[in-house]
Design a protein around this motif. Structure first.
Motif, short mmCIF file in Angstrom:
data_model
loop_
_atom_site.label_atom_id
_atom_site.label_comp_id
_atom_site.label_asym_id
_atom_site.label_seq_id
_atom_site.Cartn_x
_atom_site.Cartn_y
_atom_site.Cartn_z
N UNK A 112 41.50 45.57 41.05
CA UNK A 112 42.31 44.88 40.05
C UNK A 112 43.23 45.89 39.40
N UNK A 113 44.49 45.49 39.23
CA UNK A 113 45.50 46.32 38.58
C UNK A 113 45.80 45.71 37.21
N UNK A 114 45.56 46.47 36.15
CA UNK A 114 45.77 45.98 34.80
C UNK A 114 47.04 46.53 34.16
N UNK A 115 47.45 47.71 34.59
CA UNK A 115 48.64 48.35 34.02
C UNK A 115 49.22 49.29 35.06
N UNK A 116 50.53 49.55 35.00
CA UNK A 116 51.14 50.46 35.97
C UNK A 116 50.67 51.91 35.75
N UNK A 117 50.61 52.65 36.84
CA UNK A 117 50.30 54.07 36.79
C UNK A 117 51.64 54.79 36.61
N UNK A 118 51.75 55.56 35.53
CA UNK A 118 53.04 56.14 35.18
C UNK A 118 53.05 57.66 35.11
N UNK A 158 46.49 56.02 29.01
CA UNK A 158 46.70 55.62 27.61
C UNK A 158 45.42 55.01 27.03
N UNK A 159 44.30 55.61 27.37
CA UNK A 159 42.98 55.23 26.87
C UNK A 159 42.57 53.81 27.26
N UNK A 160 43.19 53.26 28.30
CA UNK A 160 42.85 51.92 28.78
C UNK A 160 42.66 51.98 30.30
N UNK A 161 41.81 51.08 30.79
CA UNK A 161 41.63 51.00 32.24
C UNK A 161 42.89 50.39 32.84
N UNK A 162 43.54 51.14 33.70
CA UNK A 162 44.74 50.66 34.39
C UNK A 162 44.38 50.04 35.73
N UNK A 163 43.36 50.60 36.39
CA UNK A 163 42.93 50.11 37.71
C UNK A 163 41.41 50.16 37.76
N UNK A 164 40.83 49.13 38.35
CA UNK A 164 39.37 49.10 38.54
C UNK A 164 39.09 48.56 39.94
#
Length: 150
Positions: A89-95, A134-140
């Motif tokens: 699952x992708x929750x946010x882009x990897x930057x 950014x202290x959030x799960x971006x990918x799991x």
């Protein structure tokens, strides 16, 4: 396990999975219960300037395999290991440059794997691989890996 042995394992990966040589896998750390891949973003960019989903998925899959394999090597139980199932699952882009942290999804997962291999010659390990930005799960990623003689 000493870091020198983990570094040899990384050399083995790069020698036997040629694509990894082009993907920015800089180092691996292993502490007996988890593995971390340290990765450069630049070779894994997509057309939007963020992490390419295919690369991210490949690293998560590889991290699960590495955790399974290193856990067995650490106990002098070298076996073949393969992925059985995987879901990402992708929750946010990897930057930015990133770390894939991989560990068993069960508190005693590695111990169970070791006992299964010792008693049956094969075993399974459920894993979770995560990328936090950014202290959030971006990918799991969640998967099941199997080890066997072969």
């Amino acid at each position: 396990m000493q870091q020198a042995r983990v570094d040899q394992f990384l050399d083995h990966i790069k020698a036997n999975i040629p694509l990894v040589n082009h993907m920015g896998l800089n180092s691996i750390t292993f502490n007996g219960n988890s593995v971390a891949f340290h990765i450069s973003l630049t070779p894994n960019l997509n057309d939007k300037g963020t992490g390419f989903g295919g690369s991210i998925s490949a690293f998560c899959t590889l991290a699960g395999w590495a955790l399974t394999t290193l856990a067995l090597i650490d106990k002098d139980l070298e076996r073949s290991a393969v992925v059985k199932t995987g879901n990402i699952e992708f929750f946010a882009p990897i930057t930015e440059d990133f770390i894939v942290n991989c560990y068993s999804s069960e508190a005693t997962g590695i111990e169970q794997l070791i006992e299964q291999v010792k008693s049956k010659g094969r075993g399974r390990l459920p894993i979770i691989a995560e990328i936090i930005q950014n202290e959030k799960i971006a990918v799991r990623y969640e998967g099941i890996y199997v080890a066997f003689e072969g």
